[in-house]
Design a protein around this motif. Structure first.
Motif, short mmCIF file in Angstrom:
data_model
loop_
_atom_site.label_atom_id
_atom_site.label_comp_id
_atom_site.label_asym_id
_atom_site.label_seq_id
_atom_site.Cartn_x
_atom_site.Cartn_y
_atom_site.Cartn_z
N LEU A 167 -43.39 -31.92 20.23
CA LEU A 167 -43.23 -30.47 20.07
C LEU A 167 -42.52 -29.92 21.29
O LEU A 167 -42.78 -30.37 22.41
CB LEU A 167 -44.60 -29.78 19.93
CG LEU A 167 -45.39 -30.08 18.67
CD1 LEU A 167 -46.77 -29.44 18.77
CD2 LEU A 167 -44.66 -29.57 17.45
N PRO A 168 -41.66 -28.93 21.10
CA PRO A 168 -41.02 -28.31 22.25
C PRO A 168 -42.06 -27.61 23.14
O PRO A 168 -43.11 -27.19 22.66
CB PRO A 168 -40.07 -27.28 21.64
CG PRO A 168 -40.01 -27.56 20.19
CD PRO A 168 -41.20 -28.38 19.83
N ASP A 169 -41.75 -27.49 24.42
CA ASP A 169 -42.68 -26.87 25.36
C ASP A 169 -42.95 -25.41 25.04
O ASP A 169 -44.00 -24.87 25.38
CB ASP A 169 -42.17 -26.99 26.79
CG ASP A 169 -42.24 -28.42 27.30
OD1 ASP A 169 -43.06 -29.19 26.76
OD2 ASP A 169 -41.47 -28.75 28.22
#
Length: 59
Positions: free
Chosen positions: A47-49
């Motif tokens: 997942l993106p930050d």
């Protein structure tokens, strides 16, 4: 890993005061193995930050 799962099953059954018949042990272990495999897939999904959790969950 099977030994660790057996130890975990024994510990949880004892902590919850659940009777665990020997005949059930292979089925309980198989269910736990599947659950852990699925949890690993979710955990490893990148997942993106900047991803935020949903405020409301709806099906």
């Amino acid at each position: 890993m099977a030994e660790h799962l057996d130890d975990y099953i024994d510990a949880v059954a004892s902590a919850m005061a659940l009777p665990l018949e020997d005949a059930w042990r292979p089925v309980v272990r198989a269910n736990l193995e599947v659950s852990l495999r699925l949890a690993r897939l979710v955990d490893e999904f990148p997942l993106p930050d900047d991803t935020e959790s949903a405020a409301i969950y709806a099906a």
